[in-house]
Design a protein around this motif. Sequence first.
Motif, PDB file in Angstrom:
ATOM      1  N   LEU A   1       0.847  -1.184   0.000  1.00  0.00           N
ATOM      2  CA  LEU A   1       0.000   0.000   0.000  1.00  0.00           C
ATOM      3  C   LEU A   1       0.883   1.234   0.000  1.00  0.00           C
ATOM      4  O   LEU A   1       1.829   1.334   0.793  1.00  0.00           O
TER       5      LEU A   1
ATOM      6  N   GLN B   1       0.812   5.733  -0.856  1.00  0.00           N
ATOM      7  CA  GLN B   1       0.007   6.903  -1.168  1.00  0.00           C
ATOM      8  C   GLN B   1       0.272   7.384  -2.588  1.00  0.00           C
ATOM      9  O   GLN B   1       1.350   7.125  -3.147  1.00  0.00           O
TER      10      GLN B   1
ATOM     11  N   ARG C   1      -0.882  -6.386 -15.293  1.00  0.00           N
ATOM     12  CA  ARG C   1      -1.673  -6.073 -14.102  1.00  0.00           C
ATOM     13  C   ARG C   1      -3.146  -6.286 -14.387  1.00  0.00           C
ATOM     14  O   ARG C   1      -3.590  -6.204 -15.533  1.00  0.00           O
TER      15      ARG C   1
ATOM     16  N   ALA D   1      -6.869  -5.141 -12.624  1.00  0.00           N
ATOM     17  CA  ALA D   1      -7.695  -4.462 -11.639  1.00  0.00           C
ATOM     18  C   ALA D   1      -9.034  -5.193 -11.520  1.00  0.00           C
ATOM     19  O   ALA D   1      -9.435  -5.901 -12.458  1.00  0.00           O
TER      20      ALA D   1
ATOM     21  N   PRO E   1      -3.944   6.294  -8.062  1.00  0.00           N
ATOM     22  CA  PRO E   1      -4.937   5.259  -7.737  1.00  0.00           C
ATOM     23  C   PRO E   1      -5.296   4.345  -8.907  1.00  0.00           C
ATOM     24  O   PRO E   1      -5.669   3.194  -8.695  1.00  0.00           O
TER      25      PRO E   1
ATOM     26  N   THR F   1      -3.702   0.889  -9.115  1.00  0.00           N
ATOM     27  CA  THR F   1      -4.094  -0.166  -8.189  1.00  0.00           C
ATOM     28  C   THR F   1      -4.523  -1.419  -8.952  1.00  0.00           C
ATOM     29  O   THR F   1      -5.394  -1.359  -9.822  1.00  0.00           O
ATOM     30  N   ALA F   2      -3.876  -2.533  -8.651  1.00  0.00           N
ATOM     31  CA  ALA F   2      -4.158  -3.790  -9.346  1.00  0.00           C
ATOM     32  C   ALA F   2      -3.310  -4.893  -8.729  1.00  0.00           C
ATOM     33  O   ALA F   2      -2.412  -4.626  -7.920  1.00  0.00           O
TER      34      ALA F   2
ATOM     35  N   GLN G   1      -0.239  -7.709  -4.874  1.00  0.00           N
ATOM     36  CA  GLN G   1      -1.192  -6.610  -4.835  1.00  0.00           C
ATOM     37  C   GLN G   1      -0.475  -5.279  -4.665  1.00  0.00           C
ATOM     38  O   GLN G   1       0.390  -5.128  -3.788  1.00  0.00           O
ATOM     39  N   VAL G   2      -0.849  -4.330  -5.494  1.00  0.00           N
ATOM     40  CA  VAL G   2      -0.401  -2.948  -5.366  1.00  0.00           C
ATOM     41  C   VAL G   2      -1.636  -2.081  -5.172  1.00  0.00           C
ATOM     42  O   VAL G   2      -2.547  -2.108  -6.007  1.00  0.00           O
ATOM     43  N   THR G   3      -1.676  -1.358  -4.071  1.00  0.00           N
ATOM     44  CA  THR G   3      -2.800  -0.477  -3.780  1.00  0.00           C
ATOM     45  C   THR G   3      -2.283   0.937  -3.579  1.00  0.00           C
ATOM     46  O   THR G   3      -1.391   1.157  -2.752  1.00  0.00           O
ATOM     47  N   VAL G   4      -2.835   1.868  -4.350  1.00  0.00           N
ATOM     48  CA  VAL G   4      -2.433   3.267  -4.262  1.00  0.00           C
ATOM     49  C   VAL G   4      -3.612   4.066  -3.720  1.00  0.00           C
ATOM     50  O   VAL G   4      -4.680   4.094  -4.332  1.00  0.00           O
ATOM     51  N   SER G   5      -3.410   4.691  -2.583  1.00  0.00           N
ATOM     52  CA  SER G   5      -4.486   5.469  -1.971  1.00  0.00           C
ATOM     53  C   SER G   5      -4.376   6.931  -2.391  1.00  0.00           C
ATOM     54  O   SER G   5      -3.285   7.453  -2.612  1.00  0.00           O
TER      55      SER G   5
END
Length: 125
Positions: free
Chosen positions: A11, A13, A38, A40, A88, A91-92, A120-124
Amino acid sequence: QVQLVESGGGLVQAGGSLRLSCAPSGRTLGAHTMGWFRQAPGKEREFVAAIVWIGPNTYYADSVKGRFTISRDNAKTTVYLQMNSLNPEDTAVYYCAARVWSSGSYYSTDGYNYWGQGTQVTVSS
């Protein structure tokens, strides 16, 4: 059984960076091209980047050009994906892939013969 093992997801930002790694476990593959894709939620798996060992030559999706860099180590066993300026939309689940005998396009999933389990890559925002 050959497996590709990815690491480095997490995770982050928006505006941050992550570095993904991928290496085969077990015997060497003899791959001449490695790629990152990737996927999503609710979307098709899409091409991100590829590196051909000879050269090396690199290829990128338009959406990541200038932000992502694919590279390999000198032993040609590990491939990396440096991801900068993440947003964001990045994210995928990111998958590593190896091309050994396939003749399909570098940009297509059918151009690769072996796949990792994904990270998993999550960008907030």
